[in-house]
Design a protein around this motif. Structure first.
Motif, PDB file in Angstrom:
ATOM      1  N   SER A 198       5.946 -16.223  -1.088  1.00 46.68           N
ATOM      2  CA  SER A 198       6.394 -14.762  -0.943  1.00 46.68           C
ATOM      3  C   SER A 198       5.600 -13.830  -2.268  1.00 46.68           C
ATOM      4  O   SER A 198       5.370 -12.921  -2.249  1.00 46.68           O
ATOM      5  N   LEU A 199       5.960 -14.783  -3.545  1.00 46.07           N
ATOM      6  CA  LEU A 199       5.455 -14.030  -4.826  1.00 46.07           C
ATOM      7  C   LEU A 199       3.867 -13.724  -4.496  1.00 46.07           C
ATOM      8  O   LEU A 199       3.397 -12.674  -4.949  1.00 46.07           O
ATOM      9  N   ALA A 200       2.912 -14.660  -4.121  1.00 40.74           N
ATOM     10  CA  ALA A 200       1.680 -14.356  -3.828  1.00 40.74           C
ATOM     11  C   ALA A 200       1.427 -13.460  -2.825  1.00 40.74           C
ATOM     12  O   ALA A 200       0.648 -12.485  -3.003  1.00 40.74           O
ATOM     13  N   ALA A 201       2.339 -13.169  -1.915  1.00 43.72           N
ATOM     14  CA  ALA A 201       2.181 -12.085  -0.996  1.00 43.72           C
ATOM     15  C   ALA A 201       2.403 -10.632  -1.461  1.00 43.72           C
ATOM     16  O   ALA A 201       1.527  -9.872  -1.277  1.00 43.72           O
ATOM     17  N   THR A 202       3.640 -10.751  -2.310  1.00 44.94           N
ATOM     18  CA  THR A 202       3.954  -9.729  -3.062  1.00 44.94           C
ATOM     19  C   THR A 202       2.751  -9.260  -4.095  1.00 44.94           C
ATOM     20  O   THR A 202       2.377  -7.902  -4.194  1.00 44.94           O
ATOM     21  N   ILE A 203       2.285 -10.155  -4.509  1.00 45.55           N
ATOM     22  CA  ILE A 203       1.168  -9.880  -5.633  1.00 45.55           C
ATOM     23  C   ILE A 203       0.120  -9.251  -4.888  1.00 45.55           C
ATOM     24  O   ILE A 203      -0.522  -8.214  -5.307  1.00 45.55           O
ATOM     25  N   LEU A 204      -0.394  -9.904  -3.997  1.00 48.03           N
ATOM     26  CA  LEU A 204      -1.659  -9.322  -3.117  1.00 48.03           C
ATOM     27  C   LEU A 204      -1.384  -8.076  -2.429  1.00 48.03           C
ATOM     28  O   LEU A 204      -2.300  -7.272  -2.367  1.00 48.03           O
ATOM     29  N   HIS A 205      -0.104  -7.579  -2.022  1.00 46.77           N
ATOM     30  CA  HIS A 205       0.337  -6.302  -1.527  1.00 46.77           C
ATOM     31  C   HIS A 205      -0.147  -5.336  -2.697  1.00 46.77           C
ATOM     32  O   HIS A 205      -0.487  -4.193  -2.517  1.00 46.77           O
ATOM     33  N   ALA A 206       0.378  -5.749  -3.886  1.00 51.82           N
ATOM     34  CA  ALA A 206       0.226  -4.730  -5.032  1.00 51.82           C
ATOM     35  C   ALA A 206      -1.164  -4.578  -5.343  1.00 51.82           C
ATOM     36  O   ALA A 206      -1.487  -3.618  -5.802  1.00 51.82           O
ATOM     37  N   ILE A 207      -2.027  -5.674  -5.310  1.00 50.83           N
ATOM     38  CA  ILE A 207      -3.196  -5.661  -5.547  1.00 50.83           C
ATOM     39  C   ILE A 207      -3.991  -4.541  -4.691  1.00 50.83           C
ATOM     40  O   ILE A 207      -4.789  -3.655  -4.991  1.00 50.83           O
ATOM     41  N   ARG A 208      -3.716  -4.679  -3.422  1.00 60.92           N
ATOM     42  CA  ARG A 208      -4.337  -3.645  -2.433  1.00 60.92           C
ATOM     43  C   ARG A 208      -3.770  -2.327  -2.595  1.00 60.92           C
ATOM     44  O   ARG A 208      -4.634  -1.275  -2.392  1.00 60.92           O
ATOM     45  N   ASP A 209      -2.709  -2.171  -3.070  1.00 64.30           N
ATOM     46  CA  ASP A 209      -2.311  -0.709  -3.510  1.00 64.30           C
ATOM     47  C   ASP A 209      -2.900  -0.187  -4.500  1.00 64.30           C
ATOM     48  O   ASP A 209      -3.267   1.127  -4.528  1.00 64.30           O
ATOM     49  N   ASN A 210      -2.975  -0.933  -5.545  1.00 59.34           N
ATOM     50  CA  ASN A 210      -3.700  -0.460  -6.857  1.00 59.34           C
ATOM     51  C   ASN A 210      -5.103  -0.732  -6.675  1.00 59.34           C
ATOM     52  O   ASN A 210      -5.903   0.084  -7.742  1.00 59.34           O
ATOM     53  N   PHE A 211      -5.886  -1.329  -6.098  1.00 56.79           N
ATOM     54  CA  PHE A 211      -7.221  -1.489  -5.754  1.00 56.79           C
ATOM     55  C   PHE A 211      -7.841  -1.359  -4.516  1.00 56.79           C
ATOM     56  O   PHE A 211      -8.183  -2.471  -3.881  1.00 56.79           O
ATOM     57  N   TYR A 264      -6.652  -9.649 -12.131  1.00 56.04           N
ATOM     58  CA  TYR A 264      -5.915 -10.900 -12.644  1.00 56.04           C
ATOM     59  C   TYR A 264      -4.701 -10.445 -13.472  1.00 56.04           C
ATOM     60  O   TYR A 264      -3.538 -11.063 -13.538  1.00 56.04           O
ATOM     61  N   ARG A 265      -4.894  -9.498 -14.491  1.00 54.92           N
ATOM     62  CA  ARG A 265      -3.705  -8.991 -15.407  1.00 54.92           C
ATOM     63  C   ARG A 265      -2.754  -8.383 -14.539  1.00 54.92           C
ATOM     64  O   ARG A 265      -1.266  -8.805 -14.767  1.00 54.92           O
ATOM     65  N   LEU A 266      -2.842  -7.697 -13.378  1.00 54.42           N
ATOM     66  CA  LEU A 266      -1.677  -7.296 -12.681  1.00 54.42           C
ATOM     67  C   LEU A 266      -1.003  -8.362 -11.918  1.00 54.42           C
ATOM     68  O   LEU A 266       0.344  -8.569 -11.911  1.00 54.42           O
ATOM     69  N   GLY A 267      -1.748  -9.290 -11.407  1.00 51.90           N
ATOM     70  CA  GLY A 267      -1.000 -10.538 -10.948  1.00 51.90           C
ATOM     71  C   GLY A 267      -0.193 -11.160 -11.894  1.00 51.90           C
ATOM     72  O   GLY A 267       0.966 -11.772 -11.533  1.00 51.90           O
ATOM     73  N   VAL A 268      -0.739 -11.374 -13.070  1.00 50.84           N
ATOM     74  CA  VAL A 268       0.112 -12.153 -14.222  1.00 50.84           C
ATOM     75  C   VAL A 268       1.293 -11.430 -14.496  1.00 50.84           C
ATOM     76  O   VAL A 268       2.423 -12.047 -14.746  1.00 50.84           O
ATOM     77  N   ARG A 269       1.207 -10.145 -14.543  1.00 51.48           N
ATOM     78  CA  ARG A 269       2.323  -9.370 -15.101  1.00 51.48           C
ATOM     79  C   ARG A 269       3.468  -9.332 -13.972  1.00 51.48           C
ATOM     80  O   ARG A 269       4.628  -9.614 -14.217  1.00 51.48           O
ATOM     81  N   LEU A 270       3.042  -9.542 -12.665  1.00 52.31           N
ATOM     82  CA  LEU A 270       4.016  -9.374 -11.843  1.00 52.31           C
ATOM     83  C   LEU A 270       4.507 -10.777 -11.499  1.00 52.31           C
ATOM     84  O   LEU A 270       5.782 -10.935 -11.225  1.00 52.31           O
ATOM     85  N   ALA A 271       3.731 -11.890 -11.565  1.00 48.78           N
ATOM     86  CA  ALA A 271       4.395 -13.329 -11.614  1.00 48.78           C
ATOM     87  C   ALA A 271       5.339 -13.423 -12.878  1.00 48.78           C
ATOM     88  O   ALA A 271       6.355 -13.939 -12.687  1.00 48.78           O
ATOM     89  N   TRP A 272       5.051 -13.021 -13.945  1.00 47.55           N
ATOM     90  CA  TRP A 272       5.744 -13.004 -15.072  1.00 47.55           C
ATOM     91  C   TRP A 272       7.256 -12.382 -15.034  1.00 47.55           C
ATOM     92  O   TRP A 272       8.255 -12.790 -15.212  1.00 47.55           O
ATOM     93  N   ARG A 273       7.094 -11.246 -14.383  1.00 49.76           N
ATOM     94  CA  ARG A 273       8.385 -10.339 -14.118  1.00 49.76           C
ATOM     95  C   ARG A 273       9.184 -11.291 -13.181  1.00 49.76           C
ATOM     96  O   ARG A 273      10.538 -11.381 -13.396  1.00 49.76           O
TER      97      ARG A 273
END
Length: 402
Positions: A27-40, A105-114
């Motif tokens: 689920s975290l991977a899916a959340t990160i991917l969704h954010a990536i699509r929104d931001n990029f 990658y930086r966006l993904g790491v920030r979301l994972a760390w959160r």
């Protein structure tokens, strides 16, 4: 990861943290991917055979690899290689830089760390340990980027290798003489390497200063074939202001020659003149250490390769010199050449040769006595001019003023 604070976390807490994080990895991977699509939104995501974005698998693998490291004895988490190398490879193949991928990658790491921080707070892991976990996460990010850089470099190298292969094929085609209309016949090749077919070209040939010599840093639209024993250079629009000089500066330290400017279909002719000039350089008849322009050495290129024929003509035209000694023969030949070139007085000839006018008059009388009325024949004088200039180019008329 050097983790003294993390090592103080009780093992049950570590295992609980890892279990919670692993349970949420999908689920975290899916959340990160969704954010990536929104931001990029411009980022192109490649799908696997099941229609799922490969990035989703990569994100989940990265999360799980990092978390599993937390309960292991390893000093550093194992970075998943294949997927992240593929990401970098894709950027390279599509001609993009890695800047955007690193931002992703930086966006993904920030979301994972959160989310990791929330889990740590829920199970009451001490703040210093969580700070170390954050540092480890960004170190892990460096590993992901490193894998992508490897894939990127591989793709760029492969593309450059293919471009150089196509470039050599295009050069071969342009210099083969088989195409009466190369702009049409070779259009597909030129399009693939994004090289605009010019109306005119000049072809150069280089002599390597050493086997390991660094290729000249030529302008982007100049084709260079370094695979040939003597590297070939194809210069479009060579008469553009300053272009020839820029080529010569870029090839500083190299020897070679640039043929005359010709229409594109006549590129082989320009190459032939460059080959002739390079042969003269190798024979010591033109200077080394720079790239010569053939048009600056027209006399040498016409006369020196024809030395056998000219020497045969010299047996007839300079036969009268056989009646005098070698030193006197060289002096008279030099004087004869000066007379033909200047059509001037004894004073003009003396100035050209660096001798006394009286000496020039004496030699002119000798010349008239030896050749007689044949000196008045313009055709014979022209032949003599060619023969004597050829000898001068070869250092056979060294003037002895003593």
């Amino acid at each position: 990861m050097n983790r003294p604070a993390w090592s103080e976390v009780p093992k049950p807490q570590v295992e609980q943290f890892a279990a919670s994080a692993l349970a949420e990895s999908a689920s975290l991977a899916a959340t990160i991917l969704h954010a990536i699509r929104d931001n990029f939104p411009q980022l192109r995501l490649v799908e696997d055979e099941f229609g799922e974005p490969k990035a989703l698998l990569g994100i989940r693998s990265a999360i799980e690899g990092f978390v599993l490291h937390l309960v292991s004895e390893a000093t550093a988490p194992r970075v998943p290689t294949g997927v992240f190398q593929d990401f970098g490879r894709g950027e390279g193949l599509n001609g993009r830089s890695l800047d955007q991928l690193q931002a992703v990658y930086r966006l993904g790491v920030r979301l994972a760390w959160r989310r990791f921080a929330e889990i740590g707070q829920q199970i009451d892991i001490a703040a210093p340990a969580m700070y170390e976990l954050a540092e480890a996460g960004f170190t892990y990010l460096d590993g992901l980027v490193e894998q992508s850089v490897r894939g990127y470099a591989e793709a760029v190298a492969r593309q450059e290798s293919e471009r150089l292969r196509l470039q050599r094929t295009l050069i071969d085609g342009l210099l083969s003489g088989r195409h009466s209309d190369p702009a049409t016949d070779l259009a597909e090749l030129s399009t693939r390497i994004e090289w605009a077919m010019p109306d005119t070209v000049a072809v150069g040939l280089l002599i390597r200063p050493t086997r390991e010599a660094v290729p000249p840093a030529l302008e982007q639209d100049i084709l260079l074939d370094m695979e040939s024993e003597q590297p070939r250079v194809l210069i479009p629009a060579p008469e553009e202001a300053g272009r020839a000089d820029r080529v010569r500066r870029a090839a500083a330290g190299w020897s070679g020659a640039i043929g005359p400017t010709v229409p594109l279909a006549e590129a082989p002719a320009s190459l032939r003149w460059a080959e002739n000039a390079v042969q003269l350089i190798q024979n010591g008849l033109l200077p080394r250490g720079e790239v010569q322009r053939c048009t600056d050495h027209t006399e040498e290129l016409i006369l020196l390769p024809s030395s056998d024929l000219i020497d045969a003509a010299a047996l007839r035209l300079l036969a009268p010199l056989g009646d005098v000694g070698p030193t006197q023969a060289r002096r008279l030949a030099a004087t004869l050449l000066a007379w033909i070139e200047t059509s001037g007085s004894a004073t003009d000839i003396a100035d050209q040769l660096g001798i006394h006018p009286q000496t020039a008059r004496y030699r002119l009388r000798q010349i008239r006595a030896l050749w007689g009325d044949s000196l008045d024949d313009p055709d014979q004088r022209f032949e003599m001019l060619l023969v004597l200039r050829s000898r001068r180019l070869r250092g056979m008329l060294a003037e002895d003023t003593a």
